[in-house]
Motif scaffolding. Structure first.
Motif, PDB file in Angstrom:
ATOM      1  N   LYS A  39       0.846  -1.192   0.000  1.00 23.85           N
ATOM      2  CA  LYS A  39       0.000   0.000   0.000  1.00 23.85           C
ATOM      3  C   LYS A  39       0.880   1.240   0.000  1.00 23.85           C
ATOM      4  CE  LYS A  39      -3.386  -2.604   2.573  1.00 23.85           C
ATOM      5  NZ  LYS A  39      -2.561  -3.817   2.518  1.00 23.85           N
ATOM      6  N   THR A  40       0.341   2.298  -0.579  1.00 27.69           N
ATOM      7  CA  THR A  40       1.100   3.542  -0.611  1.00 27.69           C
ATOM      8  C   THR A  40       0.225   4.703  -0.162  1.00 27.69           C
ATOM      9  OG1 THR A  40       2.269   5.129  -1.992  1.00 27.69           O
ATOM     10  CG2 THR A  40       0.658   3.757  -3.097  1.00 27.69           C
ATOM     11  N   GLY A  41       0.783   5.549   0.682  1.00 27.14           N
ATOM     12  CA  GLY A  41       0.074   6.736   1.127  1.00 27.14           C
ATOM     13  C   GLY A  41      -0.075   7.771   0.021  1.00 27.14           C
ATOM     14  N   ILE A  42       0.783   7.719  -0.981  1.00 30.53           N
ATOM     15  CA  ILE A  42       0.712   8.676  -2.088  1.00 30.53           C
ATOM     16  C   ILE A  42      -0.631   8.559  -2.797  1.00 30.53           C
ATOM     17  CG2 ILE A  42       1.702   9.319  -4.319  1.00 30.53           C
ATOM     18  CD1 ILE A  42       4.444   8.398  -3.125  1.00 30.53           C
ATOM     19  N   ASP A  43      -1.043   7.329  -3.091  1.00 28.34           N
ATOM     20  CA  ASP A  43      -2.321   7.106  -3.770  1.00 28.34           C
ATOM     21  C   ASP A  43      -3.500   7.501  -2.892  1.00 28.34           C
ATOM     22  OD1 ASP A  43      -0.983   6.115  -5.998  1.00 28.34           O
ATOM     23  OD2 ASP A  43      -1.177   4.030  -5.345  1.00 28.34           O
ATOM     24  N   THR A  44      -3.444   7.127  -1.615  1.00 29.26           N
ATOM     25  CA  THR A  44      -4.564   7.423  -0.731  1.00 29.26           C
ATOM     26  C   THR A  44      -4.687   8.925  -0.478  1.00 29.26           C
ATOM     27  OG1 THR A  44      -3.209   6.997   1.230  1.00 29.26           O
ATOM     28  CG2 THR A  44      -4.546   5.172   0.397  1.00 29.26           C
ATOM     29  N   GLU A  45      -3.571   9.608  -0.345  1.00 25.61           N
ATOM     30  CA  GLU A  45      -3.626  11.052  -0.116  1.00 25.61           C
ATOM     31  C   GLU A  45      -4.268  11.772  -1.286  1.00 25.61           C
ATOM     32  OE1 GLU A  45       0.266  12.484   1.192  1.00 25.61           O
ATOM     33  OE2 GLU A  45       0.471  10.566   2.233  1.00 25.61           O
ATOM     34  N   LYS A  46      -3.989  11.322  -2.505  1.00 19.66           N
ATOM     35  CA  LYS A  46      -4.597  11.940  -3.696  1.00 19.66           C
ATOM     36  C   LYS A  46      -6.113  11.804  -3.664  1.00 19.66           C
ATOM     37  CE  LYS A  46      -0.701  11.370  -6.830  1.00 19.66           C
ATOM     38  NZ  LYS A  46      -0.174  10.588  -7.964  1.00 19.66           N
TER      39      LYS A  46
END
Length: 130
Positions: A79-86
């Motif tokens: 999982k990546t926070g970059i995708d979720t933050e977007k």
């Protein structure tokens, strides 16, 4: 995004509604209260999202994926926070660092994290609903 866990291939999708985010925030807090392995990970989370109607926080990397729970979170693997933050920017705004509101919510977050004998990451950020 697909996550391979042993022989199991699991589809991990980003949330598409604020209702899914709310469910995840509630689940995150329930998982903490139940003493799951999320407690040991509290110092790792950087982007925190607060829903005032619930009085609850949740980290982006947990609340940004559909149907999240401790087992599916799996210590953030795949999982990546970059995708979720977007995706979370549809509903949340980031509070300016050291603003009056950011200080108020950060103190609430510190209280929550300290209650589990952990410390908030020094570069943590707070986001609230638009």
């Amino acid at each position: 995004m697909k996550i391979v866990r042993g022989d199991i291939m699991e589809e991990t999708e980003l949330v598409t509604s604020i209702d899914e985010v709310i469910i995840n925030v509630k689940q995150f807090n329930k998982d903490l209260e139940e003493g799951t392995n999320l407690v040991s990970q509290l110092t790792m989370f950087k982007q925190w999202y607060y829903i005032s109607s619930l009085g609850m926080f949740g980290p982006s990397k947990y609340i940004g994926y559909k149907n999240m729970n401790t087992l599916r979170y799996n210590r953030g693997k795949g999982k990546t926070g970059i995708d979720t933050e977007k995706v979370l920017t549809k509903w949340f705004i980031k509070l300016p660092t050291s603003s009056k509101d950011e200080n108020m919510y950060m103190n609430k977050l510190i209280g929550l994290i300290n209650s589990y004998d952990k410390n908030v990451r020094s570069n943590s950020c707070i986001h609230i609903l638009k």
